[in-house]
Design a protein around this motif. Structure first.
Motif, PDB file in Angstrom:
ATOM      1  N   ALA A   1     -40.954  86.410   0.200  1.00 23.73           N
ATOM      2  CA  ALA A   1     -40.730  85.579  -1.220  1.00 23.73           C
ATOM      3  C   ALA A   1     -41.599  84.426  -1.267  1.00 23.73           C
ATOM      4  CB  ALA A   1     -39.454  85.176  -1.287  1.00 23.73           C
ATOM      5  N   GLY A   2     -42.100  83.946   0.093  1.00 22.27           N
ATOM      6  CA  GLY A   2     -42.925  82.560  -0.107  1.00 22.27           C
ATOM      7  C   GLY A   2     -43.274  82.284   1.651  1.00 22.27           C
TER       8      GLY A   2
ATOM      9  N   THR B   1     -48.707  76.055  -4.881  1.00 22.08           N
ATOM     10  CA  THR B   1     -49.294  75.512  -3.469  1.00 22.08           C
ATOM     11  C   THR B   1     -48.827  74.007  -3.419  1.00 22.08           C
ATOM     12  OG1 THR B   1     -50.785  77.353  -3.516  1.00 22.08           O
ATOM     13  CG2 THR B   1     -50.838  75.398  -1.631  1.00 22.08           C
ATOM     14  N   GLU B   2     -48.000  73.715  -2.685  1.00 18.91           N
ATOM     15  CA  GLU B   2     -47.594  72.172  -2.590  1.00 18.91           C
ATOM     16  C   GLU B   2     -47.926  71.647  -1.230  1.00 18.91           C
ATOM     17  OE1 GLU B   2     -43.756  69.464  -3.472  1.00 18.91           O
ATOM     18  OE2 GLU B   2     -44.038  71.252  -4.377  1.00 18.91           O
ATOM     19  N   LEU B   3     -48.219  70.546  -1.121  1.00 17.14           N
ATOM     20  CA  LEU B   3     -48.541  69.620   0.186  1.00 17.14           C
ATOM     21  C   LEU B   3     -47.370  68.482   0.279  1.00 17.14           C
ATOM     22  CD1 LEU B   3     -49.882  68.865   2.762  1.00 17.14           C
ATOM     23  CD2 LEU B   3     -51.485  67.486   1.409  1.00 17.14           C
ATOM     24  N   ILE B   4     -46.802  68.636   1.398  1.00 23.29           N
ATOM     25  CA  ILE B   4     -45.651  67.496   1.566  1.00 23.29           C
ATOM     26  C   ILE B   4     -45.947  66.957   2.619  1.00 23.29           C
ATOM     27  CG2 ILE B   4     -43.141  66.872   1.770  1.00 23.29           C
ATOM     28  CD1 ILE B   4     -42.582  69.087   0.234  1.00 23.29           C
ATOM     29  N   LEU B   5     -46.170  65.608   2.672  1.00 29.11           N
ATOM     30  CA  LEU B   5     -46.290  64.621   3.831  1.00 29.11           C
ATOM     31  C   LEU B   5     -45.007  63.745   4.106  1.00 29.11           C
ATOM     32  CD1 LEU B   5     -50.258  63.865   3.326  1.00 29.11           C
ATOM     33  CD2 LEU B   5     -49.033  65.388   4.893  1.00 29.11           C
ATOM     34  N   LEU B   6     -44.403  64.001   5.147  1.00 29.17           N
ATOM     35  CA  LEU B   6     -43.142  63.154   5.312  1.00 29.17           C
ATOM     36  C   LEU B   6     -43.171  61.686   5.730  1.00 29.17           C
ATOM     37  CD1 LEU B   6     -41.235  66.154   7.430  1.00 29.17           C
ATOM     38  CD2 LEU B   6     -41.207  65.698   4.841  1.00 29.17           C
ATOM     39  N   LYS B   7     -42.361  60.657   5.622  1.00 26.50           N
ATOM     40  CA  LYS B   7     -42.560  59.505   5.853  1.00 26.50           C
ATOM     41  C   LYS B   7     -41.700  59.102   6.941  1.00 26.50           C
ATOM     42  CE  LYS B   7     -45.063  59.143   2.054  1.00 26.50           C
ATOM     43  NZ  LYS B   7     -46.514  58.793   2.315  1.00 26.50           N
ATOM     44  N   GLN B   8     -40.451  59.645   7.311  1.00 22.70           N
ATOM     45  CA  GLN B   8     -39.504  59.035   7.994  1.00 22.70           C
ATOM     46  C   GLN B   8     -40.070  59.190   9.612  1.00 22.70           C
ATOM     47  OE1 GLN B   8     -35.639  60.317   6.762  1.00 22.70           O
ATOM     48  NE2 GLN B   8     -36.140  59.670   4.580  1.00 22.70           N
ATOM     49  N   GLY B   9     -38.928  58.561  10.517  1.00 25.68           N
ATOM     50  CA  GLY B   9     -39.002  58.684  11.876  1.00 25.68           C
ATOM     51  C   GLY B   9     -40.015  58.009  12.538  1.00 25.68           C
ATOM     52  N   ASP B  10     -39.846  57.703  13.950  1.00 26.86           N
ATOM     53  CA  ASP B  10     -40.675  57.065  14.984  1.00 26.86           C
ATOM     54  C   ASP B  10     -41.517  57.939  15.759  1.00 26.86           C
ATOM     55  OD1 ASP B  10     -39.367  54.697  14.460  1.00 26.86           O
ATOM     56  OD2 ASP B  10     -37.646  55.017  15.722  1.00 26.86           O
ATOM     57  N   PRO B  11     -42.391  57.615  16.062  1.00 21.13           N
ATOM     58  CA  PRO B  11     -43.491  58.607  16.780  1.00 21.13           C
ATOM     59  C   PRO B  11     -42.781  59.015  18.172  1.00 21.13           C
ATOM     60  CG  PRO B  11     -44.559  56.432  16.530  1.00 21.13           C
ATOM     61  CD  PRO B  11     -43.104  56.156  15.979  1.00 21.13           C
ATOM     62  N   GLU B  12     -43.011  60.159  18.352  1.00 20.61           N
ATOM     63  CA  GLU B  12     -42.379  61.171  19.452  1.00 20.61           C
ATOM     64  C   GLU B  12     -43.031  60.776  20.835  1.00 20.61           C
ATOM     65  OE1 GLU B  12     -43.307  65.000  17.998  1.00 20.61           O
ATOM     66  OE2 GLU B  12     -42.297  65.021  16.353  1.00 20.61           O
ATOM     67  N   ILE B  13     -42.277  60.811  21.846  1.00 17.30           N
ATOM     68  CA  ILE B  13     -43.046  60.614  23.145  1.00 17.30           C
ATOM     69  C   ILE B  13     -43.171  62.226  23.615  1.00 17.30           C
ATOM     70  CG2 ILE B  13     -42.679  59.603  25.455  1.00 17.30           C
ATOM     71  CD1 ILE B  13     -40.535  57.540  24.078  1.00 17.30           C
TER      72      ILE B  13
ATOM     73  N   MET C   1     -47.556  84.206  -4.091  1.00 18.11           N
ATOM     74  CA  MET C   1     -46.137  83.513  -3.651  1.00 18.11           C
ATOM     75  C   MET C   1     -46.240  81.871  -3.344  1.00 18.11           C
ATOM     76  SD  MET C   1     -46.295  84.825   0.417  1.00 18.11           S
ATOM     77  CE  MET C   1     -46.882  86.561  -0.269  1.00 18.11           C
ATOM     78  N   PRO C   2     -45.121  81.455  -3.680  1.00 19.77           N
ATOM     79  CA  PRO C   2     -45.042  79.963  -3.450  1.00 19.77           C
ATOM     80  C   PRO C   2     -45.390  79.799  -1.876  1.00 19.77           C
ATOM     81  CG  PRO C   2     -43.083  80.698  -4.322  1.00 19.77           C
ATOM     82  CD  PRO C   2     -43.744  81.955  -4.054  1.00 19.77           C
TER      83      PRO C   2
ATOM     84  N   LYS D   1     -35.279  72.251   0.222  1.00 22.38           N
ATOM     85  CA  LYS D   1     -35.394  71.959  -1.475  1.00 22.38           C
ATOM     86  C   LYS D   1     -36.508  72.861  -1.995  1.00 22.38           C
ATOM     87  CE  LYS D   1     -37.070  68.281  -4.094  1.00 22.38           C
ATOM     88  NZ  LYS D   1     -37.316  66.784  -4.278  1.00 22.38           N
ATOM     89  N   PHE D   2     -37.700  72.908  -1.284  1.00 19.56           N
ATOM     90  CA  PHE D   2     -38.747  73.676  -1.743  1.00 19.56           C
ATOM     91  C   PHE D   2     -38.286  75.175  -1.813  1.00 19.56           C
ATOM     92  CE2 PHE D   2     -42.688  76.223  -1.580  1.00 19.56           C
ATOM     93  CZ  PHE D   2     -43.536  75.641  -2.351  1.00 19.56           C
ATOM     94  N   ILE D   3     -37.587  76.002  -0.888  1.00 20.01           N
ATOM     95  CA  ILE D   3     -37.224  77.322  -0.945  1.00 20.01           C
ATOM     96  C   ILE D   3     -36.333  77.689  -1.968  1.00 20.01           C
ATOM     97  CG2 ILE D   3     -35.929  78.991   0.393  1.00 20.01           C
ATOM     98  CD1 ILE D   3     -36.930  77.970   2.942  1.00 20.01           C
ATOM     99  N   LEU D   4     -35.474  76.757  -2.195  1.00 21.02           N
ATOM    100  CA  LEU D   4     -34.290  77.023  -3.478  1.00 21.02           C
ATOM    101  C   LEU D   4     -34.977  76.922  -4.807  1.00 21.02           C
ATOM    102  CD1 LEU D   4     -31.017  75.303  -1.726  1.00 21.02           C
ATOM    103  CD2 LEU D   4     -31.840  77.701  -1.849  1.00 21.02           C
ATOM    104  N   SER D   5     -35.916  75.669  -4.861  1.00 17.85           N
ATOM    105  CA  SER D   5     -36.571  75.793  -6.205  1.00 17.85           C
ATOM    106  C   SER D   5     -37.361  76.701  -6.646  1.00 17.85           C
ATOM    107  CB  SER D   5     -37.101  74.341  -6.255  1.00 17.85           C
ATOM    108  OG  SER D   5     -37.921  73.938  -5.220  1.00 17.85           O
TER     109      SER D   5
END
Length: 263
Positions: free
Chosen positions: A159-160, A222-234, A187-188, A257-261
């Motif tokens: 479906a996507g 087609t959508e691009l999402i860039l996340l904002k939260q969280g500290d850098p991983e070690i 497809m999305p 959210k993207f899948i359901l919408s």
């Protein structure tokens, strides 16, 4: 103590375990015998995937994990916040997805591996009549492209698509060969990564290039999402946010959210 039960149904074998880390979410390790020459059973053995149970009224997410693609444990993946909210199936690569000269990963495009990916998709569709989405994380994006490349019929089951922390399509150690897709997508498609991933191989610049390319070859959203939260991983991964370990809730929420919408 873990409880193990074995049930045999129409040629399929299910090994069911009670998970310690996810006690509220049962899972099955699915072993699908492969006798056809199309899957090269002599060299590769059965097809293996792990099904983490979720809401059967919602779409199902099938995942190709990063690295060599052989880890089925959701505890060591970005997908922990998806578990329980929808059905999640992690598909094991029978052969490690490793790099050869020029950044290519021929294993992901081997006809036997692609046949096995389709096996799992058909199995899932028979069990649950809900839209099936396909996600490739990091190296898993190579397997995603391998699965849908070539003829349009190979993408009909999905479906996507979701490209998560995907490699660069132009140059570098991890080249994602989109040119293998010979038809227009319909497809999305979601491309997701972290806003502070500065890796030259799978960072923000690589995601923007991937987004532009897929948008041109896709008839639907087609959508691009860039996340904002969280500290850098070690971790050893250059970029600091490649596995989304410190912002799994944000990562999972955006995917759901993207899948359901778009289903």
């Amino acid at each position: 103590m873990k409880k193990i039960s074995i049930v045999i149904l129409v040629g399929f074998i299910f090994l069911t375990y009670g998970s310690n880390s996810f006690s509220k979410n049962n899972y099955e390790t699915i072993i699908i015998p492969c006798k056809s020459e199309e899957c090269n059973p002599t060299l590769l053995g059965p097809t293996v995937a792990r099904w983490y149970y979720g809401d059967n009224t919602k779409p199902t997410l099938m995942v190709y994990g990063g690295g060599p693609g052989q880890d089925l444990d959701v505890n060591f993946s970005p997908f922990t916040s998806v578990v329980g909210k929808m059905n999640l199936i992690i598909v094991r690569s029978q052969v490690p997805v490793i790099r050869i000269k020029g950044g290519k990963r021929p294993v992901a495009f081997d006809k036997h591996i692609i046949f096995r990916n389709e096996q799992v998709a058909k199995f899932i569709k028979k069990k649950i009549n809900q839209p099936l989405w396909l996600l490739g994380h990091s190296n898993g994006a190579h397997r995603l492209v391998g699965t849908i490349a070539g003829k349009t019929r190979k993408a009909d089951a999905y479906a996507g698509l979701i490209f998560s922390g995907s490699p660069n399509i132009n140059s570098g150690k991890f080249i994602l060969p989109l040119e293998k897709i010979k038809y227009k997508l319909n497809m999305p498609v979601l491309i997701i990564n972290h806003d502070r991933d500065r890796s030259i191989w799978h960072g923000v610049k690589a995601q923007k290039t991937l987004f532009k390319k897929i948008k041109k070859m896709n008839k639907q959203k087609t959508e691009l999402i860039l996340l904002k939260q969280g500290d850098p991983e070690i971790t050893k991964h250059n970029g600091g946010h490649h596995s989304f370990f410190t912002n799994q809730e944000e990562y999972g929420a955006e995917i759901i959210k993207f899948i359901l919408s778009n289903s």
